[in-house]
Design a protein around this motif. Structure first.
Motif, PDB file in Angstrom:
ATOM      1  N   GLY A 186       0.786  -1.227   0.000  1.00 13.34           N
ATOM      2  CA  GLY A 186       0.000   0.000   0.000  1.00 13.34           C
ATOM      3  C   GLY A 186       0.818   1.277   0.000  1.00 13.34           C
ATOM      4  O   GLY A 186       0.258   2.372  -0.058  1.00 13.34           O
ATOM      5  N   ASP A 187       2.144   1.170   0.046  1.00 12.76           N
ATOM      6  CA  ASP A 187       2.972   2.381   0.059  1.00 12.76           C
ATOM      7  C   ASP A 187       2.943   3.029  -1.328  1.00 12.76           C
ATOM      8  O   ASP A 187       3.191   2.370  -2.326  1.00 12.76           O
ATOM      9  CB  ASP A 187       4.410   2.007   0.438  1.00 12.76           C
ATOM     10  N   PRO A 188       2.631   4.337  -1.391  1.00 10.92           N
ATOM     11  CA  PRO A 188       2.536   4.978  -2.711  1.00 10.92           C
ATOM     12  C   PRO A 188       3.866   4.990  -3.459  1.00 10.92           C
ATOM     13  O   PRO A 188       3.883   4.942  -4.696  1.00 10.92           O
ATOM     14  CB  PRO A 188       2.066   6.403  -2.393  1.00 10.92           C
ATOM     15  N   ASP A 189       4.985   5.045  -2.749  1.00 11.33           N
ATOM     16  CA  ASP A 189       6.289   5.126  -3.422  1.00 11.33           C
ATOM     17  C   ASP A 189       6.918   3.760  -3.648  1.00 11.33           C
ATOM     18  O   ASP A 189       7.496   3.509  -4.700  1.00 11.33           O
ATOM     19  CB  ASP A 189       7.249   5.985  -2.590  1.00 11.33           C
ATOM     20  N   THR A 190       6.845   2.886  -2.649  1.00 13.20           N
ATOM     21  CA  THR A 190       7.462   1.560  -2.794  1.00 13.20           C
ATOM     22  C   THR A 190       6.436   0.471  -2.488  1.00 13.20           C
ATOM     23  O   THR A 190       6.535  -0.235  -1.481  1.00 13.20           O
ATOM     24  CB  THR A 190       8.660   1.393  -1.829  1.00 13.20           C
ATOM     25  N   PRO A 191       5.425   0.344  -3.349  1.00 12.80           N
ATOM     26  CA  PRO A 191       4.381  -0.651  -3.085  1.00 12.80           C
ATOM     27  C   PRO A 191       4.888  -2.072  -3.336  1.00 12.80           C
ATOM     28  O   PRO A 191       5.952  -2.268  -3.913  1.00 12.80           O
ATOM     29  CB  PRO A 191       3.305  -0.294  -4.113  1.00 12.80           C
ATOM     30  N   ARG A 192       4.125  -3.041  -2.894  1.00 16.04           N
ATOM     31  CA  ARG A 192       4.355  -4.431  -3.279  1.00 16.04           C
ATOM     32  C   ARG A 192       4.046  -4.569  -4.770  1.00 16.04           C
ATOM     33  O   ARG A 192       3.377  -3.731  -5.368  1.00 16.04           O
ATOM     34  CB  ARG A 192       3.478  -5.359  -2.424  1.00 16.04           C
ATOM     35  N   MET A 193       4.511  -5.674  -5.369  1.00 18.13           N
ATOM     36  CA  MET A 193       4.515  -5.763  -6.831  1.00 18.13           C
ATOM     37  C   MET A 193       3.132  -5.983  -7.443  1.00 18.13           C
ATOM     38  O   MET A 193       2.880  -5.571  -8.567  1.00 18.13           O
ATOM     39  CB  MET A 193       5.473  -6.878  -7.270  1.00 18.13           C
ATOM     40  N   LEU A 194       2.239  -6.648  -6.721  1.00 20.19           N
ATOM     41  CA  LEU A 194       0.949  -7.021  -7.304  1.00 20.19           C
ATOM     42  C   LEU A 194      -0.199  -6.305  -6.591  1.00 20.19           C
ATOM     43  O   LEU A 194      -0.187  -6.149  -5.368  1.00 20.19           O
ATOM     44  CB  LEU A 194       0.743  -8.531  -7.211  1.00 20.19           C
ATOM     45  N   GLY A 195      -1.203  -5.924  -7.399  1.00 19.93           N
ATOM     46  CA  GLY A 195      -2.294  -5.084  -6.909  1.00 19.93           C
ATOM     47  C   GLY A 195      -2.993  -5.585  -5.657  1.00 19.93           C
ATOM     48  O   GLY A 195      -3.140  -4.852  -4.678  1.00 19.93           O
ATOM     49  N   ALA A 196      -3.436  -6.832  -5.667  1.00 24.49           N
ATOM     50  CA  ALA A 196      -4.230  -7.353  -4.544  1.00 24.49           C
ATOM     51  C   ALA A 196      -3.443  -7.289  -3.239  1.00 24.49           C
ATOM     52  O   ALA A 196      -4.033  -7.277  -2.155  1.00 24.49           O
ATOM     53  CB  ALA A 196      -4.677  -8.784  -4.812  1.00 24.49           C
ATOM     54  N   PHE A 197      -2.125  -7.221  -3.328  1.00 21.00           N
ATOM     55  CA  PHE A 197      -1.292  -7.192  -2.127  1.00 21.00           C
ATOM     56  C   PHE A 197      -1.031  -5.771  -1.645  1.00 21.00           C
ATOM     57  O   PHE A 197      -0.289  -5.554  -0.693  1.00 21.00           O
ATOM     58  CB  PHE A 197      -0.002  -7.974  -2.361  1.00 21.00           C
ATOM     59  N   ASN A 198      -1.662  -4.805  -2.321  1.00 20.05           N
ATOM     60  CA  ASN A 198      -1.610  -3.426  -1.840  1.00 20.05           C
ATOM     61  C   ASN A 198      -2.965  -2.955  -1.327  1.00 20.05           C
ATOM     62  O   ASN A 198      -3.112  -1.797  -0.949  1.00 20.05           O
ATOM     63  CB  ASN A 198      -1.104  -2.507  -2.957  1.00 20.05           C
ATOM     64  N   GLU A 199      -3.938  -3.838  -1.338  1.00 23.15           N
ATOM     65  CA  GLU A 199      -5.264  -3.506  -0.802  1.00 23.15           C
ATOM     66  C   GLU A 199      -5.226  -3.641   0.717  1.00 23.15           C
ATOM     67  O   GLU A 199      -4.372  -4.311   1.270  1.00 23.15           O
ATOM     68  CB  GLU A 199      -6.315  -4.472  -1.358  1.00 23.15           C
ATOM     69  N   LYS A 200      -6.216  -3.045   1.351  1.00 22.23           N
ATOM     70  CA  LYS A 200      -6.289  -3.174   2.815  1.00 22.23           C
ATOM     71  C   LYS A 200      -7.014  -4.479   3.197  1.00 22.23           C
ATOM     72  O   LYS A 200      -7.845  -4.975   2.451  1.00 22.23           O
ATOM     73  CB  LYS A 200      -7.070  -2.003   3.395  1.00 22.23           C
ATOM     74  N   THR A 201      -6.658  -5.000   4.357  1.00 24.36           N
ATOM     75  CA  THR A 201      -7.443  -6.087   4.967  1.00 24.36           C
ATOM     76  C   THR A 201      -8.000  -5.509   6.264  1.00 24.36           C
ATOM     77  O   THR A 201      -7.446  -5.720   7.335  1.00 24.36           O
ATOM     78  CB  THR A 201      -6.562  -7.322   5.245  1.00 24.36           C
ATOM     79  N   PRO A 202      -9.095  -4.732   6.165  1.00 26.43           N
ATOM     80  CA  PRO A 202      -9.499  -3.907   7.303  1.00 26.43           C
ATOM     81  C   PRO A 202     -10.229  -4.656   8.415  1.00 26.43           C
ATOM     82  O   PRO A 202     -10.309  -4.147   9.533  1.00 26.43           O
ATOM     83  CB  PRO A 202     -10.434  -2.872   6.664  1.00 26.43           C
ATOM     84  N   ASP A 203     -10.773  -5.800   8.144  1.00 24.76           N
ATOM     85  CA  ASP A 203     -11.577  -6.472   9.160  1.00 24.76           C
ATOM     86  C   ASP A 203     -11.444  -7.981   8.997  1.00 24.76           C
ATOM     87  O   ASP A 203     -10.857  -8.458   8.029  1.00 24.76           O
ATOM     88  CB  ASP A 203     -13.053  -6.046   9.025  1.00 24.76           C
ATOM     89  N   TRP A 204     -12.023  -8.705   9.924  1.00 20.64           N
ATOM     90  CA  TRP A 204     -11.833 -10.158   9.951  1.00 20.64           C
ATOM     91  C   TRP A 204     -12.568 -10.889   8.843  1.00 20.64           C
ATOM     92  O   TRP A 204     -12.131 -11.949   8.408  1.00 20.64           O
ATOM     93  CB  TRP A 204     -12.209 -10.711  11.319  1.00 20.64           C
ATOM     94  N   LEU A 205     -13.682 -10.331   8.379  1.00 18.74           N
ATOM     95  CA  LEU A 205     -14.325 -10.989   7.242  1.00 18.74           C
ATOM     96  C   LEU A 205     -13.412 -10.876   6.019  1.00 18.74           C
ATOM     97  O   LEU A 205     -13.255 -11.826   5.255  1.00 18.74           O
ATOM     98  CB  LEU A 205     -15.715 -10.390   6.969  1.00 18.74           C
TER      99      LEU A 205
END
Ligand SMILES: [Fe+2]
Ligand SMILES: [Fe+2]
Length: 482
Positions: A186-205
């Protein structure tokens, strides 16, 4: 050949003979403090001193590879473990099919191989970063323990990939190993390589959906890499899959328990219409339509991880013998795919249609199809729980064209049935398909910690059995006072 005993005494438990490999041992020992630094910064927040009842890999024998004990996470024994070498293993597919599997990196494929390892490696720490705040709102100690188990094993998977980089790729491998600790989800400058791994996991569901859908992409990728002609990669991935099975268990049973609790609460309250959302939410459970929207979101984000339906990279990796198909060894064809075709779902003149493409070009599509079929199995089990509790509702995987950002359907707006919508209609109906702000706020309102042994939050049913056969009131995490 075959099994090297696990050396469990040194800093880095391993079965790769690290004690005799001074160069790689030093490189990994140099990398170790940076890894621990990353874990302390980006690993589970607030629980680094807690004693967690964790599984640790201590061997690779399928019958007894792990032990369970209380561990403080920073003291977890992250190690390098490869599945046993198979005598005289041959490259199972591609243009080198039938030749001896490579024990060293084939020079001509070095860059391609490194890239495959780095991309896989990048996903491992990313999910730990995404999930780092969840401990604080765990619905039970059982669930908290499962979260941390997944987290430490993703950490070990990073070790697995870093070992390959350090062992086989010299200076550039070292650089890549460092960079894996520097990128941030999720870092704007040095994000992870793939999109889904830059999304938030905000809750347990979200966590359960992520482990169900996105860890399952991990499973598919690992299955494809486990077929690799580069034997150390194959062996690494085979052992990672052993651990990965638990991650999917956490996802599947997590969603099952949420669904079950919702249906039970509805039944107790005499509500049969799953769309009486307000009434259902007052019961302190998550209504089924919202669970469906969460599934829509995580499924569609995960489909993007399979890349473009038609892909030269995928063709090249297969042709080279580096990355096979899902369970290549069980398929009955020539394993070379120089001829033959595969049906690819495409957007043609504004319509979604099947179009035959050369089989070699369509490997991403094929892996995605295998993935969708694998996803459906668990969804069927969720629906059985709903049906058994007498609620007229069925969770459905959305159409593969729905909510896509990569590939054929990124250029269009399809609804969950695969019907193309005009942009204005999509905007208007978006929250029919995906969680709205109000949905997110509601879920968030339920995320209250339940840290008493044997107790569970209102919105989730207890598991059928404990981890390592522990009783229901077992204290899976001993939370430290400080
Ligand atoms: Fe992993
Ligand atoms: Fe995983």
């Amino acid at each position: 050949m075959g099994m090297i005993a696990v050396d469990y005494d040194g800093l880095i438990p391993n079965n790769v003979g690290l004690g005799q490999d001074v160069r790689v041992k030093r490189a990994l020992e140099k990398w170790h403090p940076g890894y621990i630094g990353w874990w302390m910064d980006m690993g589970p927040e607030g629980f680094q001193n807690a004693l967690v009842y964790l599984r640790t890999a201590i061997g690779v024998d399928p019958k007894g590879w792990a032990k369970f004990d209380y561990v403080r996470m920073p003291e977890y024994r992250w190690g390098v473990l490869l599945a046993p070498q198979r005598d005289e293993r041959k490259i199972p597919f591609g243009s080198h099919k039938g030749e001896d599997a490579w024990q060293e990196v084939p020079g001509e494929y070095r860059a391609m191989l490194r890239r495959l390892i780095v991309i896989q490696g990048d996903t491992e720490p990313a999910s730990v970063e995404q999930q780092r705040h969840l401990g604080k709102t765990a619905p039970s100690l059982y669930d908290m323990r499962n979260l941390f188990q997944v987290n430490v094993e993703e950490g070990r998977h990073l070790w697995a990939m870093v070992y390959l980089l350090q062992k086989y790729f010299g200076a550039d491998g070292r650089e890549e190993a460092e960079a894996l600790l520097e990128r941030r989800s999720g870092d704007p400058d040095t994000p992870r390589m793939l999109g889904a791994f830059n999304e938030k996991t905000p809750d347990w569901l979200s966590f359960f959906m992520f482990t169900y859908f996105t860890d399952r992409d991990g499973k598919m990728q690992l299955e494809a890499l486990a077929q690799s002609g580069f034997d150390p990669l194959s062996r690494t991935c085979r052992f990672m899959l052993t651990e990965e099975a638990h991650h999917m268990f956490v996802g599947e049973t997590g969603v099952t328990r949420v669904v079950q609790r919702t249906c039970e609460a509805m039944k107790e309250a005499g509500i049969t219409d799953p769309y009486e959302v307000d009434k259902i939410r007052k019961l302190g459970v998550i209504d089924l339509p919202t669970i469906q929207k969460k599934a829509n979101l995580h499924f569609s984000l995960t489909l993007d991880l399979f890349g473009n339906e038609i892909s030269t990279n995928a063709a090249n990796a297969f042709h080279a013998g580096l990355k096979g198909r899902f369970r290549e060894d069980r398929l009955k064809d020539d394993h070379q795919l120089e001829s033959g075709s595969y049906p690819v779902l495409r957007l043609i003149d504004g319509q979604i249609k099947n179009d035959d493409a050369p089989a070699l070009s369509a490997l991403n599509m094929r892996l995605r199809d295998d993935y969708v079929a694998d996803c459906q199995l668990g969804v069927d089990r969720w629906n059985k729980v709903i049906a058994d509790l007498g609620i007229p509702f069925e969770i459905k995987l959305p159409h593969v064209a729905f909510h896509r950002h990569i590939g054929e359907f990124s250029r269009t707006n399809a609804d969950v049935e695969g019907k193309i919508l005009a942009p204005a209609e999509w905007t208007h109906r978006r929250t029919d398909f995906l969680p709205s702000e109000a949905d997110k706020d509601f879920i968030e309102s339920l995320m209250k910690p339940q840290f008493e042994p044997g107790k569970f939050a209102s919105w989730i049913a207890p598991p059928k059995v404990g981890i390592d056969n522990k009783p229901g009131d077992f204290e899976y995490v001993k939370i430290a006072e400080a």
